[in-house]
Design an enzyme around this catalytic site. Structure first.
Site, PDB file in Angstrom:
ATOM      1  N   CYS B 112      -0.732  -2.896   1.754  1.00  0.00           N
ATOM      2  CA  CYS B 112       0.585  -3.113   1.144  1.00  0.00           C
ATOM      3  C   CYS B 112       0.641  -4.602   0.830  1.00  0.00           C
ATOM      4  CB  CYS B 112       1.715  -2.718   2.091  1.00  0.00           C
ATOM      5  SG  CYS B 112       3.345  -3.217   1.498  1.00  0.00           S
ATOM      6  N   CYS B 115       4.480  -6.182   1.283  1.00  0.00           N
ATOM      7  CA  CYS B 115       5.016  -6.370   2.639  1.00  0.00           C
ATOM      8  C   CYS B 115       3.969  -5.837   3.606  1.00  0.00           C
ATOM      9  CB  CYS B 115       6.408  -5.765   2.801  1.00  0.00           C
ATOM     10  SG  CYS B 115       6.698  -4.132   2.111  1.00  0.00           S
ATOM     11  N   SER B 116       4.247  -4.790   4.362  1.00  0.00           N
ATOM     12  CA  SER B 116       3.220  -4.269   5.272  1.00  0.00           C
ATOM     13  C   SER B 116       3.430  -2.779   5.508  1.00  0.00           C
ATOM     14  CB  SER B 116       3.255  -5.011   6.606  1.00  0.00           C
ATOM     15  OG  SER B 116       3.045  -6.385   6.409  1.00  0.00           O
ATOM     16  N   CYS B 117       3.748  -2.027   4.461  1.00  0.00           N
ATOM     17  CA  CYS B 117       4.017  -0.593   4.601  1.00  0.00           C
ATOM     18  C   CYS B 117       2.805   0.120   5.189  1.00  0.00           C
ATOM     19  CB  CYS B 117       4.360  -0.003   3.238  1.00  0.00           C
ATOM     20  SG  CYS B 117       5.847  -0.730   2.529  1.00  0.00           S
TER      21      CYS B 117
END
Lengths: 225, 207
Positions: B112, B115-117
Site C-alpha cells: 500500500c 498508507c499501509s492497508c
C-alpha cells in the site's frame, strides 16, 4: 500537486529490513496507540477516509520524522479537536477534561469483538453505471488530484497518473474517498483493478513482463485506444 | 473549488501534547478516559484481539486449505470474501478480500504505497517493514530488488505483479505449494505458510 504520503516509486529510502513474525509490537505504547485509535474511531465522528486524510495532512516535516504510530496519534489528536470531541485546552492540560455527551457512544469492552469482526464495508449501491469491462484499455487522469477539493484526498498515486493500462477486474461500486474524506457523502461509483505494464510507469523497469495493479475508481479513468 | 482547510492550519492541535511518543499516548488515553470517551478495558480487549486471536495463522489456514482442497481453491479465487468469512475470518480491514495465486509464470506481491492497508483478519497487524517508507516507495518500482532484501530470487521468466492496495479491497497471496509435500495434511501444511509468503515477499517453507 501531491503530499508526502504519496511515495510510490520514490528513490532514496534504502533497504527494506525484514522482521520475524514476533514481536508484533516494538514498544508498549504502540499497542496503546493502536487501541486508542480504534476505540476513538468507534465514536463515529469520522470515517476511514477522513482519518487517512488527517494523517496525510500532517505537516511534511512531521510526516517524515514521525514513526507509524506517532502519525496515528498526531492525526487522532487533530481529529478530536477538529470534531469538537476534545478542546485545545483539554489537550494542552490547561483545562481539566470535562465529561463528554459523546460518552454515550463509548466502545464497551464487551462489544470490542463484535465491532472488530463487523468492520465497515465500503461497497454501496450506486446510480453510476459501469463504463468499463475487464480487458478494456483505460488511461488515468493526467494529474493525481482531487477534483472536488483543491489539495484534497485522492487514492490515485502520482506515479500512476497519466498512465495507460487495462481493466483486470470489476469490484462493484464503492465509496469514493475523494468525496468521503471531505464529508461530501459516499458518492459511490464503479471500482476496478487496473493493470499497468511496469514500462508504462517507470523509466527503467526491472523486467519486460512485470505489472503493477491498482484499484481505481471510474472517475479516475478515461477510455484509451 | 473549495480549498482543503488543513493547509491553513499551521498550528496543528497535536503539538499541544507532550512530544515524547509514550507520554503523548499516555496523555491522550488519560484525557479520553476522563471524558468518558474511551474505556481502558476496551483498549485491553483490542490489544488482546490482535496479540492473541487474529494473526497470520488465519491466513495460513486458508492457504493450506486451498493447497489441499481443489474445490475450496476455486471458490477462494472466485469470491475470497465469502469463502474466508465462512472460516470465521471477516472484519475490520478485511471487508473485501481478493486471493491471488502464485504460479511458475506469475509472482504476486502486495503493498500500500499511500498508507499501509493490509488484510487484518487474515494476517493481523502489519509488520514494521510493510509500513516503512522503503517498502512503500520501492515495492512498485523495483519489486525484484525488494525481494532480494528478503533473500528471494525469482526465475528469470517469472513475471511479477505488484498489487497496490489503493481502495478497500485487500489482497491475500496464495504462495506456491512447495515440492515434497504430497502426503502432508492441512495442519502440517499450515506450518509451511509464513506471513511474508502471503504478502508475496517470501516463499512458503520447504519441509
Amino acid at each position: 500537486m501531491t503530499r508526502l504520503h504519496d511515495m510510490g516509486g520514490r528513490y532514496g529510502d534504502g533497504p527494506v529490513v525484514p522482521e520475524p513474525e514476533q514481536p508484533l509490537f516494538h514498544a508498549p505504547w504502540h499497542k496503546r496507540a493502536l487501541a486508542i485509535t480504534l476505540a476513538a474511531g468507534a465514536l463515529g465522528k469520522w470515517n476511514i477516509d477522513v482519518s487517512r486524510h488527517a494523517r496525510e495532512c500532517l505537516a511534511a516535516k512531521d510526516y517524515a520524522r514521525f514513526s507509524y504510530y506517532e502519525k496515528w496519534m498526531a492525526a487522532l489528536a487533530d481529529l478530536l479537536v477538529e470534531t469538537g470531541a476534545v478542546t485545545r485546552d483539554e489537550l494542552s492540560g490547561q483545562a481539566a477534561p470535562a465529561p463528554s455527551p459523546l460518552g454515550a457512544k463509548r466502545l464497551a469492552a464487551a462489544d470490542v469483538a463484535t465491532v472488530l469482526a463487523t468492520g465497515g464495508p465500503a461497497d454501496r449501491a450506486s446510480t453510476v453505471a459501469p463504463r468499463f469491462s475487464p480487458g478494456d484499455a483505460v488511461a488515468t487522469r493526467p494529474i493525481a488530484a482531487n477534483m472536488l477539493v483543491d489539495g484534497g484526498h485522492t487514492r490515485l498515486p502520482a506515479y500512476a497518473a497519466g498512465a495507460r493500462g487495462r481493466v483486470l477486474r470489476y469490484h462493484g461500486t464503492h465509496v469514493l474517498p475523494d468525496a468521503s474524506a471531505h464529508r461530501l457523502g459516499d458518492a459511490a461509483e464503479p471500482l476496478y483493478a487496473v493493470a499497468f505494464p511496469a514500462s508504462e510507469l517507470w523509466s527503467h523497469p526491472e523486467h519486460p513482463r512485470d505489472e503493477v495493479i491498482l484499484d481505481l475508481w471510474q472517475s479516475y479513468l478515461e477510455p484509451a485506444a | 473549488m473549495p480549498h482543503d482547510h488543513s493547509d491553513h492550519d499551521h498550528d496543528h492541535p497535536h503539538a499541544l501534547l507532550p512530544p515524547e511518543p509514550a507520554l503523548r499516548v499516555k496523555a491522550l488515553e488519560t484525557i479520553l478516559t476522563a471524558k468518558g470517551l474511551v474505556d481502558p478495558a476496551a483498549l485491553d480487549a483490542i490489544i488482546d484481539t490482535y496479540e492473541s486471536k487474529i494473526g497470520p495463522r488465519n491466513g495460513a489456514h486458508v492457504v493450506a486449505r486451498a493447497w489441499s482442497d481443489p474445490g475450496f481453491r476455486t471458490a477462494l479465487l472466485q469470491d475470497a470474501t465469502a469463502v474466508v468469512a465462512e472460516l470465521g475470518y471477516y472484519g475490520r480491514q478485511g471487508e473485501h478480500m481478493v486471493a491471488v495465486e502464485n504460479t511458475p509464470d506469475t509472482h504476486n506481491m502486495v503493498v500500500c504505497t499511500l498508507c499501509s492497508c493490509y488484510p487484518w483478519p487474515l494476517l493481523g497487524i502489519p509488520p514494521g517493514w510493510y509500513k516503512s517508507d522503503a517498502y512503500r516507495a520501492r515495492a512498485v518500482r523495483e519489486p525484484r530488488a525488494v525481494l532480494a532484501d528478503f533473500g528471494v530470487v525469482l526465475p528469470a521468466d517469472t513475471a511479477v505483479r505488484v498489487w497496490d492496495s489503493t481502495a478497500e479491497v485487500r489482497y491475500l497471496v496464495i504462495p506456491q505449494r512447495p515440492s515434497g509435500t504430497d502426503g502432508m495434511d492441512e495442519a502440517a501444511l499450515m506450518d509451511l505458510v509464513t506471513r511474508d509468503s502471503m504478502i508475496g515477499t517470501g516463499l512458503a517453507r520447504t519441509p
